[in-house]
Design a protein around this motif. Sequence first.
Motif, PDB file in Angstrom:
ATOM      1  N   VAL A 195       0.695  -1.141  -0.074  1.00 11.67           N
ATOM      2  CA  VAL A 195       0.059   0.198   0.070  1.00 11.67           C
ATOM      3  C   VAL A 195       0.892   1.231  -0.099  1.00 11.67           C
ATOM      4  O   VAL A 195       1.882   1.470   0.800  1.00 11.67           O
ATOM      5  N   HIS A 196       0.637   2.181  -0.976  1.00 10.61           N
ATOM      6  CA  HIS A 196       1.339   3.466  -0.913  1.00 10.61           C
ATOM      7  C   HIS A 196       0.127   4.490  -0.874  1.00 10.61           C
ATOM      8  O   HIS A 196      -0.841   4.459  -1.567  1.00 10.61           O
ATOM      9  N   SER A 197       0.357   5.289   0.099  1.00  9.33           N
ATOM     10  CA  SER A 197      -0.679   6.382   0.448  1.00  9.33           C
ATOM     11  C   SER A 197       0.045   7.724   0.333  1.00  9.33           C
ATOM     12  O   SER A 197       1.047   8.141   0.653  1.00  9.33           O
ATOM     13  N   TYR A 198      -0.955   8.729  -0.152  1.00 11.06           N
ATOM     14  CA  TYR A 198      -0.744   9.998  -0.491  1.00 11.06           C
ATOM     15  C   TYR A 198      -1.754  11.049   0.175  1.00 11.06           C
ATOM     16  O   TYR A 198      -2.892  10.907  -0.013  1.00 11.06           O
ATOM     17  N   PHE A 199      -1.195  11.966   0.789  1.00 11.29           N
ATOM     18  CA  PHE A 199      -2.098  12.814   1.935  1.00 11.29           C
ATOM     19  C   PHE A 199      -2.242  14.173   0.851  1.00 11.29           C
ATOM     20  O   PHE A 199      -1.342  14.932   0.707  1.00 11.29           O
ATOM     21  N   ASP A 200      -3.545  14.522   0.687  1.00  9.81           N
ATOM     22  CA  ASP A 200      -3.600  15.869  -0.008  1.00  9.81           C
ATOM     23  C   ASP A 200      -4.013  16.863   1.217  1.00  9.81           C
ATOM     24  O   ASP A 200      -5.310  16.731   1.776  1.00  9.81           O
ATOM     25  N   ALA A 201      -3.179  17.667   1.375  1.00 15.48           N
ATOM     26  CA  ALA A 201      -3.348  18.680   2.567  1.00 15.48           C
ATOM     27  C   ALA A 201      -4.522  19.854   2.389  1.00 15.48           C
ATOM     28  O   ALA A 201      -4.957  20.312   3.369  1.00 15.48           O
ATOM     29  N   ALA A 202      -4.575  19.704   0.974  1.00 13.50           N
ATOM     30  CA  ALA A 202      -5.754  20.745   0.572  1.00 13.50           C
ATOM     31  C   ALA A 202      -7.179  20.473   1.217  1.00 13.50           C
ATOM     32  O   ALA A 202      -8.044  21.249   1.381  1.00 13.50           O
ATOM     33  N   THR A 203      -7.646  19.079   1.105  1.00 12.88           N
ATOM     34  CA  THR A 203      -8.865  18.622   1.423  1.00 12.88           C
ATOM     35  C   THR A 203      -8.542  17.643   2.522  1.00 12.88           C
ATOM     36  O   THR A 203      -9.380  16.987   2.682  1.00 12.88           O
ATOM     37  N   ASN A 204      -7.519  17.163   3.199  1.00 11.13           N
ATOM     38  CA  ASN A 204      -7.368  16.231   4.322  1.00 11.13           C
ATOM     39  C   ASN A 204      -7.682  14.858   3.823  1.00 11.13           C
ATOM     40  O   ASN A 204      -8.349  14.109   4.533  1.00 11.13           O
ATOM     41  N   THR A 205      -7.466  14.638   2.513  1.00 11.74           N
ATOM     42  CA  THR A 205      -7.841  13.287   1.998  1.00 11.74           C
ATOM     43  C   THR A 205      -6.726  12.466   1.669  1.00 11.74           C
ATOM     44  O   THR A 205      -5.677  13.081   1.253  1.00 11.74           O
ATOM     45  N   VAL A 206      -6.823  11.201   1.736  1.00 12.15           N
ATOM     46  CA  VAL A 206      -5.878  10.293   1.804  1.00 12.15           C
ATOM     47  C   VAL A 206      -6.005   9.269   0.329  1.00 12.15           C
ATOM     48  O   VAL A 206      -7.290   8.785   0.424  1.00 12.15           O
ATOM     49  N   THR A 207      -5.164   9.272  -0.763  1.00 11.86           N
ATOM     50  CA  THR A 207      -5.403   8.568  -1.903  1.00 11.86           C
ATOM     51  C   THR A 207      -4.505   7.245  -1.751  1.00 11.86           C
ATOM     52  O   THR A 207      -3.310   7.284  -1.266  1.00 11.86           O
ATOM     53  N   HIS A 208      -4.845   5.997  -1.940  1.00 13.28           N
ATOM     54  CA  HIS A 208      -4.122   4.940  -1.596  1.00 13.28           C
ATOM     55  C   HIS A 208      -3.990   4.191  -2.969  1.00 13.28           C
ATOM     56  O   HIS A 208      -4.711   3.983  -3.959  1.00 13.28           O
ATOM     57  N   ILE A 209      -2.894   3.758  -3.465  1.00 20.01           N
ATOM     58  CA  ILE A 209      -2.354   2.756  -4.335  1.00 20.01           C
ATOM     59  C   ILE A 209      -2.274   1.285  -3.763  1.00 20.01           C
ATOM     60  O   ILE A 209      -1.365   1.273  -2.584  1.00 20.01           O
ATOM     61  N   VAL A 210      -2.982   0.314  -3.888  1.00 18.00           N
ATOM     62  CA  VAL A 210      -3.015  -0.705  -3.424  1.00 18.00           C
ATOM     63  C   VAL A 210      -2.320  -1.800  -4.512  1.00 18.00           C
ATOM     64  O   VAL A 210      -2.863  -1.909  -5.618  1.00 18.00           O
ATOM     65  N   ALA A 211      -1.457  -2.543  -4.232  1.00 13.44           N
ATOM     66  CA  ALA A 211      -0.825  -3.461  -5.165  1.00 13.44           C
ATOM     67  C   ALA A 211      -0.662  -4.931  -4.893  1.00 13.44           C
ATOM     68  O   ALA A 211      -0.347  -5.019  -3.975  1.00 13.44           O
ATOM     69  N   ASP A 212      -0.461  -5.656  -5.796  1.00 15.83           N
ATOM     70  CA  ASP A 212      -0.293  -7.136  -5.539  1.00 15.83           C
ATOM     71  C   ASP A 212       1.386  -7.153  -5.971  1.00 15.83           C
ATOM     72  O   ASP A 212       1.769  -6.946  -7.011  1.00 15.83           O
ATOM     73  N   PRO A 213       2.120  -7.289  -4.852  1.00 21.28           N
ATOM     74  CA  PRO A 213       3.484  -7.643  -5.123  1.00 21.28           C
ATOM     75  C   PRO A 213       4.019  -8.579  -5.998  1.00 21.28           C
ATOM     76  O   PRO A 213       5.136  -8.335  -6.525  1.00 21.28           O
ATOM     77  N   THR A 214       3.182  -9.646  -6.180  1.00 22.87           N
ATOM     78  CA  THR A 214       3.796 -10.751  -6.951  1.00 22.87           C
ATOM     79  C   THR A 214       3.591 -10.418  -8.617  1.00 22.87           C
ATOM     80  O   THR A 214       4.361 -10.952  -9.368  1.00 22.87           O
ATOM     81  N   THR A 215       2.474  -9.589  -8.997  1.00 24.66           N
ATOM     82  CA  THR A 215       2.440  -9.514 -10.268  1.00 24.66           C
ATOM     83  C   THR A 215       2.325  -7.791 -10.634  1.00 24.66           C
ATOM     84  O   THR A 215       2.316  -7.514 -11.880  1.00 24.66           O
ATOM     85  N   GLY A 216       2.219  -6.976  -9.685  1.00 28.76           N
ATOM     86  CA  GLY A 216       2.283  -5.640  -9.992  1.00 28.76           C
ATOM     87  C   GLY A 216       0.867  -5.087 -10.472  1.00 28.76           C
ATOM     88  O   GLY A 216       0.768  -3.745 -10.704  1.00 28.76           O
ATOM     89  N   ALA A 217      -0.099  -5.878 -10.455  1.00 31.52           N
ATOM     90  CA  ALA A 217      -1.517  -5.377 -10.466  1.00 31.52           C
ATOM     91  C   ALA A 217      -1.997  -4.349  -9.408  1.00 31.52           C
ATOM     92  O   ALA A 217      -1.475  -4.525  -8.267  1.00 31.52           O
ATOM     93  N   ALA A 218      -2.468  -3.392  -9.693  1.00 29.84           N
ATOM     94  CA  ALA A 218      -2.999  -2.451  -8.602  1.00 29.84           C
ATOM     95  C   ALA A 218      -4.238  -1.781  -8.808  1.00 29.84           C
ATOM     96  O   ALA A 218      -4.696  -1.850  -9.975  1.00 29.84           O
ATOM     97  N   ALA A 219      -4.735  -1.260  -7.869  1.00 26.89           N
ATOM     98  CA  ALA A 219      -5.774  -0.267  -8.132  1.00 26.89           C
ATOM     99  C   ALA A 219      -5.756   1.002  -7.176  1.00 26.89           C
ATOM    100  O   ALA A 219      -4.800   1.124  -6.382  1.00 26.89           O
ATOM    101  N   ILE A 220      -6.200   2.046  -7.592  1.00 25.49           N
ATOM    102  CA  ILE A 220      -6.140   3.280  -6.995  1.00 25.49           C
ATOM    103  C   ILE A 220      -7.568   3.584  -6.295  1.00 25.49           C
ATOM    104  O   ILE A 220      -8.446   3.541  -6.773  1.00 25.49           O
ATOM    105  N   ILE A 221      -7.368   3.949  -5.031  1.00 23.95           N
ATOM    106  CA  ILE A 221      -8.698   4.247  -4.221  1.00 23.95           C
ATOM    107  C   ILE A 221      -8.924   5.651  -4.033  1.00 23.95           C
ATOM    108  O   ILE A 221      -7.648   6.360  -3.263  1.00 23.95           O
TER     109      ILE A 221
END
Length: 301
Positions: free
Chosen positions: A21-47
């Motif tokens: 999981v890689h997370s990014y905090f947007d200070a303008a809106t206090n929102t966190v976006t996550h990238i979640v990835a399968d370490p074995t295949t590199g397939a990912a989703a953005i949340i």
Amino acid sequence: MDAVTQTGPSASPASKTQPEVHSYFDAATNTVTHIVADPTTGAAAIIDPVLDFDQASARTSTKSANRLIAEIKKRGLKVEWILETHIHADHLTAAHYLKEQLNAPIGVGRSISSVQKTFNPVFHQPYPVTDDGRPFDHLFANGEQFKIGNLVVTVMATPGHTPACISLLIGDAVFVGDTLFMPDYGTARCDFPGGDAGMLYDSIERLLALPDNTRMFLCHDYPPAEREAAWETTVKEQRTHNIHIANRTREEFVRMRTERDSGLNMPQLIFPSLQVNIQAGQLPLAEDNGVQYLKIPLNQF
Ligand SMILES: [Fe+2]
């Protein structure tokens, strides 16, 4: 002003079978976006991605979304899904922009159509809009499962903050949107149309029935002065320390939540956010002078 995005301490999985999981905090809106990835295949989703929006100049920017794309490329990931935990009322979603850039479908909870039915009439756009879930590409049912690479995702309907909220259980990680915040901040408001404090309590109980050490990732943080922004906790930490939940009955929670909500102001970006987000992040069509407009309905809320 551009949103400031910070990369958080990367949540390392317990093993290669658990999501990265890689997370990014947007200070303008206090929102966190996550990238979640399968370490074995590199397939990912953005949340829950953010489209930058400066309200005073009514200017949008894809700076934060482009930074996400750069991170995805740097890590060699392949985005298979763009996921929204709910219709956000405090920031615009970059889902549509990312779909165009990354060619991935946008998924959201099945009850989204009830949220569209509530808000489409309020915004009364001068072109046809639907309230059957379009233009979202997929509406997830409670309990539905799908895969990101080798990772199995289980969708949990967790209504309360809004009727269409979902949480995403992926291995030892759960992404809970706006149900719970960090233990020292509590829980999400329940006073939007279709919100329900009792329903939120029941949803939270289901999340807190997950194994103690489940990594729990949040969609927002409003840090007090004494700590940095944070967005990762555990089921056990929430059960024992969440200031709205620990040692409270359902009845006590509903009373506390209802009282608290009665004193809250509407989020600053509620009108821009809702009209864009119920369209999965598509900005309004240009009128016949070629200009796109956002609407502000008077005396509706
Ligand atoms: Fe929200």
